[in-house]
Structure formats: C-alpha cells, structure tokens
Design a protein around this motif. Structure first.
Motif, PDB file in Angstrom:
ATOM      1  N   VAL A   1     -35.228 -25.855  11.287  1.00 45.45           N
ATOM      2  CA  VAL A   1     -35.895 -26.860  12.118  1.00 45.45           C
ATOM      3  C   VAL A   1     -35.882 -26.452  13.593  1.00 45.45           C
ATOM      4  O   VAL A   1     -36.857 -26.685  14.327  1.00 45.45           O
ATOM      5  CB  VAL A   1     -35.248 -28.259  11.926  1.00 45.45           C
ATOM      6  N   ILE A   2     -34.800 -25.794  14.038  1.00 46.07           N
ATOM      7  CA  ILE A   2     -34.749 -25.319  15.428  1.00 46.07           C
ATOM      8  C   ILE A   2     -35.763 -24.206  15.649  1.00 46.07           C
ATOM      9  O   ILE A   2     -36.475 -24.176  16.669  1.00 46.07           O
ATOM     10  CB  ILE A   2     -33.335 -24.831  15.798  1.00 46.07           C
ATOM     11  N   ARG A   3     -35.863 -23.275  14.695  1.00 44.75           N
ATOM     12  CA  ARG A   3     -36.832 -22.183  14.846  1.00 44.75           C
ATOM     13  C   ARG A   3     -38.264 -22.715  14.881  1.00 44.75           C
ATOM     14  O   ARG A   3     -39.107 -22.220  15.637  1.00 44.75           O
ATOM     15  CB  ARG A   3     -36.662 -21.162  13.710  1.00 44.75           C
ATOM     16  N   ASN A   4     -38.555 -23.728  14.072  1.00 44.13           N
ATOM     17  CA  ASN A   4     -39.899 -24.321  14.084  1.00 44.13           C
ATOM     18  C   ASN A   4     -40.189 -24.963  15.443  1.00 44.13           C
ATOM     19  O   ASN A   4     -41.307 -24.847  15.971  1.00 44.13           O
ATOM     20  CB  ASN A   4     -40.025 -25.372  12.974  1.00 44.13           C
ATOM     21  N   LEU A   5     -39.197 -25.637  16.008  1.00 43.23           N
ATOM     22  CA  LEU A   5     -39.382 -26.240  17.324  1.00 43.23           C
ATOM     23  C   LEU A   5     -39.538 -25.184  18.417  1.00 43.23           C
ATOM     24  O   LEU A   5     -40.295 -25.380  19.374  1.00 43.23           O
ATOM     25  CB  LEU A   5     -38.199 -27.163  17.647  1.00 43.23           C
ATOM     26  N   MET A   6     -38.839 -24.084  18.264  1.00 41.83           N
ATOM     27  CA  MET A   6     -38.947 -23.007  19.254  1.00 41.83           C
ATOM     28  C   MET A   6     -40.369 -22.450  19.318  1.00 41.83           C
ATOM     29  O   MET A   6     -40.839 -22.032  20.382  1.00 41.83           O
ATOM     30  CB  MET A   6     -37.947 -21.894  18.934  1.00 41.83           C
ATOM     31  N   GLU A   7     -41.057 -22.442  18.183  1.00 43.64           N
ATOM     32  CA  GLU A   7     -42.425 -21.938  18.154  1.00 43.64           C
ATOM     33  C   GLU A   7     -43.380 -22.847  18.921  1.00 43.64           C
ATOM     34  O   GLU A   7     -44.338 -22.381  19.540  1.00 43.64           O
ATOM     35  CB  GLU A   7     -42.901 -21.806  16.701  1.00 43.64           C
ATOM     36  N   SER A   8     -43.122 -24.146  18.883  1.00 42.75           N
ATOM     37  CA  SER A   8     -44.008 -25.091  19.556  1.00 42.75           C
ATOM     38  C   SER A   8     -43.510 -25.500  20.938  1.00 42.75           C
ATOM     39  O   SER A   8     -44.255 -26.101  21.726  1.00 42.75           O
ATOM     40  CB  SER A   8     -44.184 -26.349  18.694  1.00 42.75           C
ATOM     41  N   ARG A   9     -42.254 -25.183  21.241  1.00 42.72           N
ATOM     42  CA  ARG A   9     -41.649 -25.564  22.512  1.00 42.72           C
ATOM     43  C   ARG A   9     -41.055 -24.337  23.204  1.00 42.72           C
ATOM     44  O   ARG A   9     -39.869 -24.032  23.068  1.00 42.72           O
ATOM     45  CB  ARG A   9     -40.538 -26.586  22.282  1.00 42.72           C
ATOM     46  N   PRO A  10     -41.865 -23.612  23.982  1.00 38.83           N
ATOM     47  CA  PRO A  10     -41.354 -22.409  24.667  1.00 38.83           C
ATOM     48  C   PRO A  10     -40.143 -22.697  25.559  1.00 38.83           C
ATOM     49  O   PRO A  10     -39.271 -21.842  25.719  1.00 38.83           O
ATOM     50  CB  PRO A  10     -42.557 -21.954  25.508  1.00 38.83           C
ATOM     51  N   THR A  11     -40.086 -23.902  26.145  1.00 38.93           N
ATOM     52  CA  THR A  11     -38.947 -24.210  27.018  1.00 38.93           C
ATOM     53  C   THR A  11     -37.636 -24.221  26.241  1.00 38.93           C
ATOM     54  O   THR A  11     -36.583 -23.858  26.779  1.00 38.93           O
ATOM     55  CB  THR A  11     -39.129 -25.585  27.703  1.00 38.93           C
ATOM     56  N   LEU A  12     -37.693 -24.622  24.969  1.00 34.58           N
ATOM     57  CA  LEU A  12     -36.488 -24.621  24.133  1.00 34.58           C
ATOM     58  C   LEU A  12     -36.014 -23.197  23.906  1.00 34.58           C
ATOM     59  O   LEU A  12     -34.818 -22.902  23.941  1.00 34.58           O
ATOM     60  CB  LEU A  12     -36.775 -25.322  22.798  1.00 34.58           C
ATOM     61  N   THR A  13     -36.969 -22.296  23.677  1.00 33.71           N
ATOM     62  CA  THR A  13     -36.632 -20.875  23.497  1.00 33.71           C
ATOM     63  C   THR A  13     -35.983 -20.315  24.748  1.00 33.71           C
ATOM     64  O   THR A  13     -34.987 -19.585  24.685  1.00 33.71           O
ATOM     65  CB  THR A  13     -37.901 -20.064  23.164  1.00 33.71           C
ATOM     66  N   ILE A  14     -36.528 -20.665  25.910  1.00 33.27           N
ATOM     67  CA  ILE A  14     -35.981 -20.189  27.182  1.00 33.27           C
ATOM     68  C   ILE A  14     -34.557 -20.696  27.388  1.00 33.27           C
ATOM     69  O   ILE A  14     -33.658 -19.947  27.796  1.00 33.27           O
ATOM     70  CB  ILE A  14     -36.884 -20.626  28.355  1.00 33.27           C
ATOM     71  N   GLN A  15     -34.332 -21.977  27.087  1.00 39.22           N
ATOM     72  CA  GLN A  15     -32.994 -22.547  27.261  1.00 39.22           C
ATOM     73  C   GLN A  15     -31.975 -21.895  26.334  1.00 39.22           C
ATOM     74  O   GLN A  15     -30.836 -21.618  26.726  1.00 39.22           O
ATOM     75  CB  GLN A  15     -33.042 -24.056  27.025  1.00 39.22           C
ATOM     76  N   LEU A  16     -32.383 -21.655  25.087  1.00 42.56           N
ATOM     77  CA  LEU A  16     -31.476 -21.003  24.140  1.00 42.56           C
ATOM     78  C   LEU A  16     -31.189 -19.562  24.563  1.00 42.56           C
ATOM     79  O   LEU A  16     -30.057 -19.085  24.464  1.00 42.56           O
ATOM     80  CB  LEU A  16     -32.081 -21.026  22.735  1.00 42.56           C
ATOM     81  N   THR A  17     -32.201 -18.876  25.036  1.00 42.52           N
ATOM     82  CA  THR A  17     -32.017 -17.496  25.502  1.00 42.52           C
ATOM     83  C   THR A  17     -31.066 -17.458  26.690  1.00 42.52           C
ATOM     84  O   THR A  17     -30.201 -16.583  26.792  1.00 42.52           O
ATOM     85  CB  THR A  17     -33.374 -16.881  25.896  1.00 42.52           C
ATOM     86  N   ARG A  18     -31.221 -18.432  27.595  1.00 43.69           N
ATOM     87  CA  ARG A  18     -30.323 -18.514  28.754  1.00 43.69           C
ATOM     88  C   ARG A  18     -28.891 -18.773  28.305  1.00 43.69           C
ATOM     89  O   ARG A  18     -27.949 -18.159  28.815  1.00 43.69           O
ATOM     90  CB  ARG A  18     -30.798 -19.626  29.692  1.00 43.69           C
ATOM     91  N   LEU A  19     -28.714 -19.683  27.343  1.00 44.66           N
ATOM     92  CA  LEU A  19     -27.387 -19.982  26.817  1.00 44.66           C
ATOM     93  C   LEU A  19     -26.729 -18.737  26.246  1.00 44.66           C
ATOM     94  O   LEU A  19     -25.572 -18.425  26.545  1.00 44.66           O
ATOM     95  CB  LEU A  19     -27.490 -21.063  25.741  1.00 44.66           C
ATOM     96  N   MET A  20     -27.480 -18.002  25.417  1.00 44.08           N
ATOM     97  CA  MET A  20     -26.928 -16.796  24.801  1.00 44.08           C
ATOM     98  C   MET A  20     -26.616 -15.734  25.847  1.00 44.08           C
ATOM     99  O   MET A  20     -25.608 -15.026  25.761  1.00 44.08           O
ATOM    100  CB  MET A  20     -27.892 -16.260  23.740  1.00 44.08           C
ATOM    101  N   GLY A  21     -27.475 -15.636  26.867  1.00 45.14           N
ATOM    102  CA  GLY A  21     -27.242 -14.661  27.917  1.00 45.14           C
ATOM    103  C   GLY A  21     -25.991 -14.956  28.718  1.00 45.14           C
ATOM    104  O   GLY A  21     -25.197 -14.052  29.008  1.00 45.14           O
ATOM    105  N   LEU A  22     -25.788 -16.226  29.078  1.00 43.32           N
ATOM    106  CA  LEU A  22     -24.604 -16.605  29.849  1.00 43.32           C
ATOM    107  C   LEU A  22     -23.325 -16.380  29.042  1.00 43.32           C
ATOM    108  O   LEU A  22     -22.315 -15.905  29.571  1.00 43.32           O
ATOM    109  CB  LEU A  22     -24.702 -18.070  30.264  1.00 43.32           C
ATOM    110  N   ARG A  23     -23.378 -16.726  27.750  1.00 40.73           N
ATOM    111  CA  ARG A  23     -22.200 -16.544  26.905  1.00 40.73           C
ATOM    112  C   ARG A  23     -21.882 -15.062  26.743  1.00 40.73           C
ATOM    113  O   ARG A  23     -20.728 -14.634  26.804  1.00 40.73           O
ATOM    114  CB  ARG A  23     -22.424 -17.204  25.547  1.00 40.73           C
TER     115      ARG A  23
END
Length: 245
Positions: A111-133
């Motif tokens: 369900v998260i991956r499906n939302l990432m496809e329609s919500r680019p901002t969600l992808t950006i936020q997750l990428t930022r989270l992974m980068g900071l960690r």
C-alpha cells in the motif's frame, strides 16, 4: 481502528495525505504492543512491511559472529523503521527490539509503494528519511574506525545531547537512559571500558551521572576534545551561546 487512524494522521510522513489515503493505509495495517526486549523482527524475517512506532523506543542492531551486539539506531515515537523493505522486499538484515513497552503499527509495504507512485512527495520524504538514517550510521562507522574509545564515547554523548538533550540548571540532561552495556554496544567497546571513561569524564567535570541519567555539564569542553562533532551539536552550542549572551 480510531486509535490507528489518529497515529497515522499524526505521523509527519503521512501528514499531506488525504483522509481517503490514510484510511487505505489503516485498512492494511495492524497495531501491536511489545514488552521490553520484545522483538519486532529478526534478520531472517520477510520484509514486505514498514513500522510506525507510536509509543516506547526501538533499537536496531546486528550481532557479530561472536554474539556481540552493535547498535545501528534508536527509533522514537512518530518514526518509521524497516523502510528498506519498500525498495528491496526479501529478508531483514538487522534485529529490531523494544527497549521498553512499545506500540507499533505494521503497515503493508504494497500500500505504501502504491501511494508512492501517486504521491511523489511521499517518495521524497521516505528517501530523505533513509538518507538521514544512513548518514548517521556512516558517521558512527567512521567513528568506530578512526577514533579511540574515549573519542567514540564523547561523540556518542554529543549525538545524544543533540537528539535527547534537555536543558536544566546543571547542564544538558539526556532524556534517553542507556546502561553502560548499551553505550558500549553503540561505540563498539566493552562495558568495563565505558564505566572507566564515564568516571574520567565525571572527574573532569564534563558530566555527572544521577540514577542512570547522564547530564553533560560542559558541552563545549566535550566538543573541543574531539576533532569533529555532529553538525547538530554545532547548532546546539550556538543556541546556548545566544541564550547566555
């Protein structure tokens, strides 16, 4: 159901989603409460889900071939963890364990991956989270490779001050309470060495220890004792200087 929705809506990661999208996440998630030392997952577990911590604290760690624990990160309420499964579903690579009684929401990776496809901002936020960690883990690895035990401990205390520090009359008190064994697991040392080093720092009046709580009494002195400090600490020292002036 209402409790899950409340936590999902409060999550910074999902705050821009619509009520319908939040409801979709809620319908494919479940809550679970774990006791202290309860395991969320093991390295051999399948990894097609992410977790939102709503209460308590989680630590992520690996075990060496000798059984020695190496702490990778501490997860606080409101944070997502296990997010690598979104990019590479398969098996987990680390342990996730509750440090105190903790409540988590397990969310379907699909369900998260499906939302990432329609919500680019969600992808950006997750990428930022992974980068900071990843950045925190890489800094810790660099510390393990090139610093002495004392320098590694000081660096860790400064990191903890930036994230968990609370100003009081004596200095900066760490709201997170870690045993000497847990501190040693983070810096790749031994409990005995950490005990000796904390005693030295206390004798030098850089910190005091009260009922397992560490209070940093001289942040500048600690920062000056190592060649590089976490960026967050620089901001903390500057803010202290502004307040004092």
């Amino acid at each position: 159901m209402e409790e899950k929705l409340w936590y999902l809506k409060r999550s910074e990661l999902f705050e821009q989603l619509s009520p319908e999208e939040i409801t979709r996440i809620e319908s494919q998630s479940r809550m679970q409460t774990l006791p202290r030392k309860g395991l969320v997952y093991l390295p051999s577990d399948s990894s097609d889900a992410v977790f939102l911590l709503t209460k308590g604290r989680i630590k992520l760690y690996n075990l060496t071939s000798e059984g020695k624990e190496t702490v990778l990160a501490f997860i606080e309420p409101g944070e997502i963890f296990g997010e690598l499964s979104l990019l590479n579903p398969g098996q987990r690579e680390e342990f996730a364990e509750a440090m105190s009684t903790s409540t988590i929401v397990m969310i379907s990776g699909e369900v998260i991956r499906n939302l990432m496809e329609s919500r680019p901002t969600l992808t950006i936020q997750l990428t930022r989270l992974m980068g900071l960690r990843r950045q925190r883990i890489e800094r810790r690895l660099k510390s393990l490779l090139f610093r002495s035990n004392r320098e590694r401990l000081v660096y860790l205390l400064l990191e903890l001050a930036a994230r968990y520090g609370e100003q009081n009359a004596e200095g900066i008190a760490l709201s997170i309470r870690l045993s000497h064994q847990e501190l040693s697991s983070v810096i790749g040392s031994t409990r005995e060495t950490v005990t000796v080093l904390l005693g030295e720092l206390q004798h030098e009046r850089s910190l005091i220890i009260k009922r397992r709580q560490i209070i940093l009494t001289n942040l500048r002195q600690l920062a000056a004792s190592i060649d590089e400090i976490p960026p967050e600490v620089e901001r903390l020292i500057k803010s202290q200087s502004t307040t004092e002036s």
